[in-house]
Design an enzyme around this catalytic site. Structure first.
Site, PDB file in Angstrom:
ATOM      1  N   GLU A  42    -104.747 -55.598   4.778  1.00  0.00           N
ATOM      2  CA  GLU A  42    -105.112 -55.710   3.363  1.00  0.00           C
ATOM      3  C   GLU A  42    -103.917 -56.180   2.540  1.00  0.00           C
ATOM      4  O   GLU A  42    -102.793 -55.752   2.774  1.00  0.00           O
ATOM      5  CB  GLU A  42    -105.589 -54.324   2.889  1.00  0.00           C
ATOM      6  CG  GLU A  42    -106.079 -54.279   1.465  1.00  0.00           C
ATOM      7  CD  GLU A  42    -106.647 -52.907   1.084  1.00  0.00           C
ATOM      8  OE1 GLU A  42    -107.380 -52.293   1.879  1.00  0.00           O
ATOM      9  OE2 GLU A  42    -106.331 -52.445  -0.021  1.00  0.00           O
ATOM     10  N   GLU A  63    -103.187 -55.097  -7.971  1.00  0.00           N
ATOM     11  CA  GLU A  63    -103.925 -54.071  -8.703  1.00  0.00           C
ATOM     12  C   GLU A  63    -103.331 -53.899 -10.092  1.00  0.00           C
ATOM     13  O   GLU A  63    -102.108 -53.928 -10.254  1.00  0.00           O
ATOM     14  CB  GLU A  63    -103.848 -52.719  -7.970  1.00  0.00           C
ATOM     15  CG  GLU A  63    -104.793 -52.629  -6.798  1.00  0.00           C
ATOM     16  CD  GLU A  63    -104.502 -51.450  -5.874  1.00  0.00           C
ATOM     17  OE1 GLU A  63    -105.363 -51.165  -5.038  1.00  0.00           O
ATOM     18  OE2 GLU A  63    -103.435 -50.830  -5.979  1.00  0.00           O
TER      19      GLU A  63
END
Ligand SMILES: *[C@@H]1O[C@H](CO)[C@@H](O)[C@H](O)[C@H]1NC(C)=O
Ligand SMILES: *[C@@H]1O[C@H](CO)[C@@H](O)[C@H](O)[C@H]1NC(C)=O
Ligand SMILES: *[C@@H]1O[C@H](CO)[C@@H](O)[C@H](O)[C@H]1NC(C)=O
Ligand SMILES: *[C@@H]1O[C@H](CO)[C@@H](O)[C@H](O)[C@H]1NC(C)=O
Ligand SMILES: *[C@@H]1O[C@H](CO)[C@@H](O)[C@H](O)[C@H]1NC(C)=O
Length: 276
Positions: free
Chosen positions: A118, A122
């Site tokens: 991943e 964010e």
């Protein structure tokens, strides 16, 4: 915990969706279908609906406007998410985005593979001058040194260009024309936890600070969500994606999860049989 694990558990705990699975089949544990490849480079302007063959709204609703795709939380339990149906095997993802401002609201751009590699951007809604970078290799969240924190001015009111450059040697996070972070293959537990398998792209907004969530998650998300003060909206103007391989599909040849184990399946070009 990786972002989509948290999101999936949250949705599942509320029985919102029966199985908002983050990975349907994990190639480290079983044989899985091949991943469809993008195999090229493309720029999408999100000014009209992209919900179709290559992009799929996997939760909630997205408002496709002239200014971009709006991902909005207006009420409890809302968490619109868009996912590419294609995968890239190393490449570039350039997203022009405005984060959603508001305590407890998390905006995200995630590259994720079937075996839980991943790569994240964010934005925590309580701070409109910061973007966080993160990564996971094979879903391993046992170390706490993976997150990065980067300054961005007016991230909620101005579109910025957040670019991920990803190849087998290094991972780079760029904000506009500035390189804000580099991760070398060897720095991620000697490469064993370096993201290195074909990944799809996921955009989403999530009320991580929902009052029913864990205190730790609420604190990470910058406090509890005040639904009355919303709506909260993340906007994506455009996305450019480049796949560094050109082919039709990606196949895991074994259960190692290493980039060397990925077979790039080419398009078959039919030739006429040579004369006998
Ligand atoms: C969306 O943007 C593209 C590229 O700027 C443009 O060609 C197209 O006409 C726009 N579509 C709409 C519906 O505004
Ligand atoms: C799109 O997402 C929905 C909801 O997760 C899912 O049921 C559907 O199979 C997906 N479609 C494609 C083409 O991936
Ligand atoms: C969608 O966007 C349009 C144009 O900005 C706006 O008028 C409309 O209220 C929005 N709808 C929703 C459900 O947010
Ligand atoms: C917001 O993020 C910036 C950049 O990381 C940091 O300098 C600032 O202290 C943060 N503000 C708050 C209120 O946490
Ligand atoms: C976005 O940023 C990347 C990295 O700096 C750069 O290569 C790309 O040209 C930028 N895109 C635009 C439209 O400026």
């Amino acid at each position: 915990m990786s972002f989509f694990y948290l999101l999936a558990f949250w949705l599942a705990s509320l029985s919102l969706v029966s199985a908002q699975t983050w990975t349907d089949c994990n190639p480290l544990k079983e044989d899985c279908p091949n991943d469809p490849a993008l195999g090229s480079e493309h720029l999408w302007t999100f000014n009209e609906t992209m919900n179709g063959k290559l992009w799929n709204t996997t939760n909630g609703e997205i408002n496709w406007t002239e200014d971009g795709a709006e991902f909005t939380i207006e009420k409890k339990l809302e968490s619109p998410t868009l996912q590419s149906t294609f995968y890239i095997f190393f490449g570039v993802v350039e997203t022009h985005l405005k984060m959603a401002k508001g305590n407890g609201i998390v905006s995200s751009v995630v590259l994720q593979s079937d075996d839980l590699d991943e790569i994240d951007w964010e934005w925590i809604g309580s701070n409109n001058t910061e973007v966080q970078s993160n990564y996971f290799g094979k879903g391993d969240d046992s170390t706490f040194d993976r997150g990065g924190y980067h300054y961005v001015p007016n991230a909620d009111t101005e579109f910025h260009n957040y670019t991920t450059y990803w190849d087998q040697d290094k991972l780079e996070w760029w904000v506009d024309d500035e390189l804000v972070r580099t991760l070398k293959y060897s720095e991620a537990k000697d490469g064993s936890r370096y993201p290195q398998t074909p990944s799809n792209i996921r955009f989403g907004i999530w009320p991580a600070g929902d009052g029913d969530n864990d205190e730790g998650v609420i604190a990470w998300a910058g406090g509890e969500v005040d639904y009355d003060a919303g709506p909260y909206t993340m906007v994506i103007e455009s996305v450019r994606v480049q796949d560094f391989h050109s082919g039709k599909e990606y196949e895991y040849k074994d259960n190692s999860g290493s980039w060397e184990s990925i077979n790039v399946i080419k398009y078959v070009i039919c030739h006429m049989a040579p004369p006998a």
